[in-house]
Design a protein around this motif. Sequence first.
Motif, short mmCIF file in Angstrom:
data_model
loop_
_atom_site.label_atom_id
_atom_site.label_comp_id
_atom_site.label_asym_id
_atom_site.label_seq_id
_atom_site.Cartn_x
_atom_site.Cartn_y
_atom_site.Cartn_z
N GLY B 373 0.82 -1.21 0.00
CA GLY B 373 0.00 0.00 0.00
C GLY B 373 0.85 1.25 0.00
N LEU B 374 1.86 1.29 0.87
CA LEU B 374 2.72 2.47 0.96
C LEU B 374 3.51 2.65 -0.33
CD1 LEU B 374 4.05 2.26 4.62
CD2 LEU B 374 2.53 3.98 3.67
N ALA B 375 3.97 1.55 -0.91
CA ALA B 375 4.75 1.65 -2.15
C ALA B 375 3.88 2.24 -3.25
CB ALA B 375 5.27 0.26 -2.54
N ARG B 376 2.64 1.77 -3.32
CA ARG B 376 1.75 2.32 -4.35
C ARG B 376 1.47 3.80 -4.12
NH1 ARG B 376 -0.91 -2.51 -4.47
NH2 ARG B 376 -2.41 -1.87 -2.88
N ALA B 377 1.25 4.15 -2.86
CA ALA B 377 0.87 5.53 -2.55
C ALA B 377 2.03 6.50 -2.76
CB ALA B 377 0.38 5.63 -1.11
N THR B 378 3.26 6.03 -2.55
CA THR B 378 4.40 6.95 -2.64
C THR B 378 5.13 6.83 -3.97
OG1 THR B 378 5.82 5.31 -1.61
CG2 THR B 378 4.79 6.93 -0.17
N GLY B 379 4.84 5.79 -4.72
CA GLY B 379 5.56 5.60 -5.97
C GLY B 379 6.97 5.07 -5.79
N ARG B 380 7.27 4.59 -4.60
CA ARG B 380 8.59 3.99 -4.38
C ARG B 380 8.51 2.50 -4.63
NH1 ARG B 380 11.74 6.72 0.60
NH2 ARG B 380 10.89 8.82 0.47
N SER B 381 9.69 1.89 -4.72
CA SER B 381 9.70 0.45 -4.92
C SER B 381 9.38 -0.24 -3.60
CB SER B 381 11.07 0.00 -5.41
OG SER B 381 12.01 0.14 -4.38
N ALA B 386 10.10 -1.60 2.11
CA ALA B 386 10.30 -2.72 3.03
C ALA B 386 11.58 -2.52 3.83
CB ALA B 386 10.37 -4.03 2.25
N HIS B 387 12.63 -1.99 3.14
CA HIS B 387 13.89 -1.77 3.85
C HIS B 387 13.72 -0.70 4.93
CE1 HIS B 387 18.21 -1.69 4.43
NE2 HIS B 387 18.13 -0.36 4.44
N LEU B 388 12.97 0.34 4.57
CA LEU B 388 12.76 1.41 5.54
C LEU B 388 11.98 0.92 6.77
CD1 LEU B 388 11.88 4.82 3.85
CD2 LEU B 388 13.61 4.34 5.58
N LEU B 389 10.93 0.15 6.49
CA LEU B 389 10.04 -0.23 7.59
C LEU B 389 10.49 -1.49 8.32
CD1 LEU B 389 6.41 0.43 6.31
CD2 LEU B 389 7.74 1.72 7.96
N TYR B 390 11.11 -2.39 7.60
CA TYR B 390 11.43 -3.68 8.25
C TYR B 390 12.89 -4.05 8.08
CZ TYR B 390 6.40 -4.04 8.60
OH TYR B 390 5.09 -3.78 8.90
N GLU B 409 10.02 11.51 5.76
CA GLU B 409 9.88 11.81 4.32
C GLU B 409 8.83 10.90 3.70
OE1 GLU B 409 13.06 11.83 0.75
OE2 GLU B 409 13.83 12.22 2.77
N LEU B 410 8.95 9.61 4.01
CA LEU B 410 7.99 8.64 3.48
C LEU B 410 6.57 9.00 3.91
CD1 LEU B 410 7.82 5.90 1.97
CD2 LEU B 410 7.86 4.80 4.20
#
Lengths: 430, 417
Positions: B373-381, B386-390, B409-410
């Motif tokens: 969900g976050l990847a889609r919302a931010t346009g990041r991979s 996953a690296h940022l959060l986990y 930032e995220l």
Amino acid sequence: MAITWRAVALTALGVVAVLLVPVTAMVVGWTVLVVLLCGVDVALAASPREVAVSRAVPGAVRLTEQARSTLTLTNRSRRRLRAVVRDAWQPSAGAGPNRHAVDVRPGEATRVRTALVPTRRGDRRADRVTIRSFGPMRLAARQVSLQVPGRLRVLPEFASRRHLPSRLARLRELDGRTAVQVRGAGTEFDSLREYVIGDDVRSIDWRATARRSEVVVRTWRPERDRRVMIVLDTSRTSAARIGDLPRIDASMEAALLLSALASRAGDRVDLIAFDRRVRAQVAGASGPRLLPALADALAPIDPALVETDWPGVVSAIQQRLSQRALVVLLTSLEPAAVESGLLPVLAPLAKDHMVVLASVADPEVAALRAQRASSAEVYDAAAAERTELERAAVTVRLRQRGVEVVDALPDDLAPRLADTYLALKAAGRL
Amino acid sequence: MSAPATVPPPTQPHERGTGSASERVTTTAPTVVGDGTSARSRARSRWRRVVWPLAVLVTLALVAVLIVVLRPATSTTPLAPDNPEGAGSRALAQILADQGVDVRYVRTSGQAVAAAREGTTLLLAGSYLLMDEQVEDLASTEADLVLLEAESWHIHELTDGAVDLGYATGTGEVDASCDDPDAQAAGSIDSDGYGLTALSPDVELCFLNGDTPLTGAYASVEADGRRVVVIDDSTLFMNARLAEDGNAALALRTLGRHDSLVWYVPSINDLGGEAGTSAGAVLPAWAGPVSLQLLVLALALALWQGRALGRVVTEPLPVTVRAVEATLGRGRLYRRARSRGHAAAALRAGMARRGAARLGLPRSAGAPEVIDGLARATGRSTEQVAHLLYGPPPTDDDGLLALARQLDELESEVHRT
């Protein structure tokens, strides 16, 4: 016994006299003269113990409002009373200039007034009244401190009353007194009336329509005569200070606004303040007598540094409630206290009643969470984040048990709780 | 006389706004006359208040007087004639007194100079506390001088440069071996002093040091018409050693030459000046009475300012701790333990919770759904998110700070969508 600046000045004149006649006998002589004059002055002063003092204080005043303490001094001696009177109060009573010069002839009386602008809620007490009665030469004085009891009850400020008009307007919308009819599930049937364009077609009463030539709709009104039980937690968690005031003050504001709103909505409001025992309670007061009774009961309460006895709270609530009611717990959403104290005993309460838990959130935690200036601050931010996560987790567990949770900053708590009450009323969940 | 009608017109009860509890009832307390005391009860309570401090003061004064009265007239000053200890010289002073010598003990150079007339002996016991002016004053007297363990330049000054301090070490008992009758009477002594050297042929040098030639423990010289005796070791005159060797004979003969002996032990408090000079002598006559009157004035000022108009009123304060203290304490614990793992986990969990709530994900959503969900919302991979959060916990404080900023930032990017 006290001397004045005049006696000191007279002694200082002695320096000139000694300079003119520089012998030790002059010093002794001048000192004896000053002492004699002071003694004569004291002997001629009116006795402060023959002054009748009575005090008049307003019984109660709202925080930040001004009150006046009036002392009446009657001179019962045969001498003229020239005196300074000090009407001493606790510092938080906010006494203005409290030293008054009086000049009373024998048998006459005078009044002195001290303005009080209390800075703290609760009972503010008067200390001693000190009368310093000067002699005719005003060299020396007799002094006495009298205990003239006086108590000023300082009621909660009720600053949240400014939110009341808008909430009352919303209540009238609910009530069907205005043109817009707000519908909720499970509200009480009120009456039938002719359909006007804009009404919900689902509220058409087809049976009544069939009997008449026009389309008829049912109208509802919110339930009335429900019971609202406000429980004010006065334990250690309420003593914690948020901003400049302890948590309990924000909780009191919320309790007052909710009570004002609920009593206008036709509900019965009871209140208990509880930690390990019932600290205060208001039951059976209604209409215009409710708010004064509440304010008077809440005014002297200070938090006690004990842990809340939640089983005791639940049994106290159940003793007082026979029918379904709205139970508002004004406490704090402190994970440890809630997990170990409240959650285990909540089930029977949540089954019988609608329970709302209102808690004062801390703006400082939110500010702490956002700081990123240095690594040390990031540790604080992480701690704040962890605190909020735990509060969120506890909130989820409370909601799972059917408890409404209102967690708001001190200034927002009262209106948010009022909104929650209105929403519950509109939804017919009371 | 009864209390007058003192109730002011009661303020009208008025309801403000919504009619909260503002009782405007004025209450009048009963009239108070006096504080329930009589002149006798006040006197009694005053006496009761004062009696204990007074008793303590009187006791202290009595004890002080007793101490002064019962104190033995002795001192611990080295070489003092009233010091009975080993380093004192009371034995010598008492023997001299028994022999009819008038011993006068002085502590200031002023007193010494005043007492040292012609035909007296002036004993100077130790000179290191003396200032040059004081030594000059002593040099100007006409008394015979006995210098015990004096400083080199003082010896120089007082003997007109005839004797100087030597730099020898004691060599045990030595014989007089000179013509001085006092030294001959003493026979032999054992000096531990530095020794003395003669700079003039008039000097009679005795008890010559065996190791260092031309150095003796005793020197006598006639200077300016008076006799000056210099002895390098003051311990010879002390109680402890007076009975040894010929010490007693030497001491008694040198000090007992005249009927009158001025025994001067310099004091650190003495700054020179004439005998009997005190502050009083230089001040004008009116200074005493005026300062006394100023003292009385100060007392009057203290009485005027010291009497308060009633007691100080205290405030019973509620115990209120800042609610944020617990959170701050936890932050300090993280910091002290350098618990970056816990701190990072808290920051990540908080961000994930808020991000998920903003995206409308259910609370029960698992990690993969949140990352997606976050990847889609931010346009990041997804790997980046996953690296940022986990990802692995940061290894140092800078890493933690960087992680916190990246999470911010995220989160702000989620906000934008």
